[in-house]
Design an enzyme around this catalytic site. Structure first.
Site, PDB file in Angstrom:
ATOM      1  N   ASN A  58       0.711  -1.171   0.003  1.00  0.00           N
ATOM      2  CA  ASN A  58      -0.167  -0.061   0.043  1.00  0.00           C
ATOM      3  C   ASN A  58       0.916   1.190   0.111  1.00  0.00           C
ATOM      4  OD1 ASN A  58      -1.530   2.198   1.274  1.00  0.00           O
ATOM      5  ND2 ASN A  58      -3.138   0.762   1.486  1.00  0.00           N
ATOM      6  N   ASP A  88      -8.298   4.957   3.872  1.00  0.00           N
ATOM      7  CA  ASP A  88      -7.804   3.861   2.881  1.00  0.00           C
ATOM      8  C   ASP A  88      -9.305   3.110   2.423  1.00  0.00           C
ATOM      9  OD1 ASP A  88      -5.645   2.842   1.453  1.00  0.00           O
ATOM     10  OD2 ASP A  88      -5.874   1.116   2.470  1.00  0.00           O
ATOM     11  N   CYS A  91     -10.299  -5.752  -0.068  1.00  0.00           N
ATOM     12  CA  CYS A  91     -11.569  -4.946  -0.100  1.00  0.00           C
ATOM     13  C   CYS A  91     -12.249  -4.978  -1.640  1.00  0.00           C
ATOM     14  CB  CYS A  91     -11.076  -3.399   0.064  1.00  0.00           C
ATOM     15  SG  CYS A  91     -10.429  -2.431  -1.307  1.00  0.00           S
ATOM     16  N   GLU A 129      -2.615  -4.891  -3.166  1.00  0.00           N
ATOM     17  CA  GLU A 129      -2.971  -5.782  -4.486  1.00  0.00           C
ATOM     18  C   GLU A 129      -2.749  -5.004  -5.660  1.00  0.00           C
ATOM     19  OE1 GLU A 129      -4.697  -5.083  -1.649  1.00  0.00           O
ATOM     20  OE2 GLU A 129      -5.634  -6.895  -0.801  1.00  0.00           O
ATOM     21  N   CYS A 139      -9.922  -4.100  -4.615  1.00  0.00           N
ATOM     22  CA  CYS A 139      -8.830  -5.217  -5.225  1.00  0.00           C
ATOM     23  C   CYS A 139      -9.535  -6.632  -5.466  1.00  0.00           C
ATOM     24  CB  CYS A 139      -7.988  -5.263  -3.913  1.00  0.00           C
ATOM     25  SG  CYS A 139      -7.110  -3.815  -3.489  1.00  0.00           S
ATOM     26  N   HIS A 149      -3.566   0.588  -3.202  1.00  0.00           N
ATOM     27  CA  HIS A 149      -3.745  -0.534  -2.081  1.00  0.00           C
ATOM     28  C   HIS A 149      -2.627  -1.547  -2.622  1.00  0.00           C
ATOM     29  CE1 HIS A 149      -8.308  -0.106  -0.810  1.00  0.00           C
ATOM     30  NE2 HIS A 149      -7.263   1.167  -0.493  1.00  0.00           N
TER      31      HIS A 149
END
Lengths: 144, 144
Positions: A39, A140, A77, A52, A80, A50
């Site tokens: 991140n 985030d 999340c 990923e 991602c 993020h």
């Protein structure tokens, strides 16, 4: 620990050392890491970086994802997980989901295999960060 | 044409002129564009730089998204719709969804208002691109 999750955790630690949100990810194909990231919202002032996403970006244009596995220190999340579903990544391995339940149901609904390792190392790093930087964490995940 | 969709379409045209996939997006708050972007998979060799992702990135860390609207020349895919849902963007305006149905149902299921303008200008630019560059388009949506 799973060696790929170890690499994801090492990415998370790098992010923390940089003053960022400690989440790391690696993309694996054929037993080899083909992308890694963490991140970098804070470091790059970039809301979509993020772990990923950073990892998929760093992996580059790898073609089909059907033989890849995405490891992340935290359950992905929707952003991602959306990438996982759109690109057809068939398996996600998460370090934990106690700090954040993420989009597990969405992944499962779209046929993605989800493995939650529930590792104390992942949980504790993230829990400590959230306790000290709740504002950044909420930003985030869009919980503002 | 809606003036914000006009700006998104202009982003798409810029992408096309750069040799990229012609999809553009703008993020609007209070009647003002606060972010703009276009698909840059080809230009940056970056698989996650869909138009909406590029737009959100360029908008920067804008805080809450509750009073924003995301315009895209094409109905968002799961990656971009995932960003919308995670960050709490309440409304998406798409230029068209005939070339690509996208993740409209997913957006609706998560309470996002979706408006499909079904504009010939958007449809035709994308249809021409897909006809000439099916490989790039399929790569972009993970259909390989």
């Amino acid at each position: 620990m799973d060696r790929f999750m170890e690499e994801a955790l090492s990415e998370a630690a790098t992010g923390l050392a940089e003053g960022g949100i400690p989440i790391g990810a690696v993309l694996v194909r054929g037993g080899r890491v083909i992308g890694r990231g963490h991140n970098r919202r804070v470091q790059q002032d970039d809301p979509v970086l993020h772990a990923e996403i950073d990892c998929l970006r760093n992996a580059g244009r790898v073609g089909r994802y059907a033989d890849t596995v995405l490891y992340s220190t935290l359950m992905p999340c929707y952003l991602c997980a959306g990438a996982v579903v759109q690109f057809g990544i068939p398996r996600v391995v998460a370090g934990e989901s106690r700090n954040f339940a993420g989009a597990r149901a969405f992944l499962l609904d779209h046929g993605v295999e989800v493995i939650d390792l529930d590792l104390p190392e992942c949980y504790e790093m993230m829990a400590a960060f959230i306790a000290g930087h709740g504002d950044l964490w909420n930003e985030d995940i869009g919980d503002l």
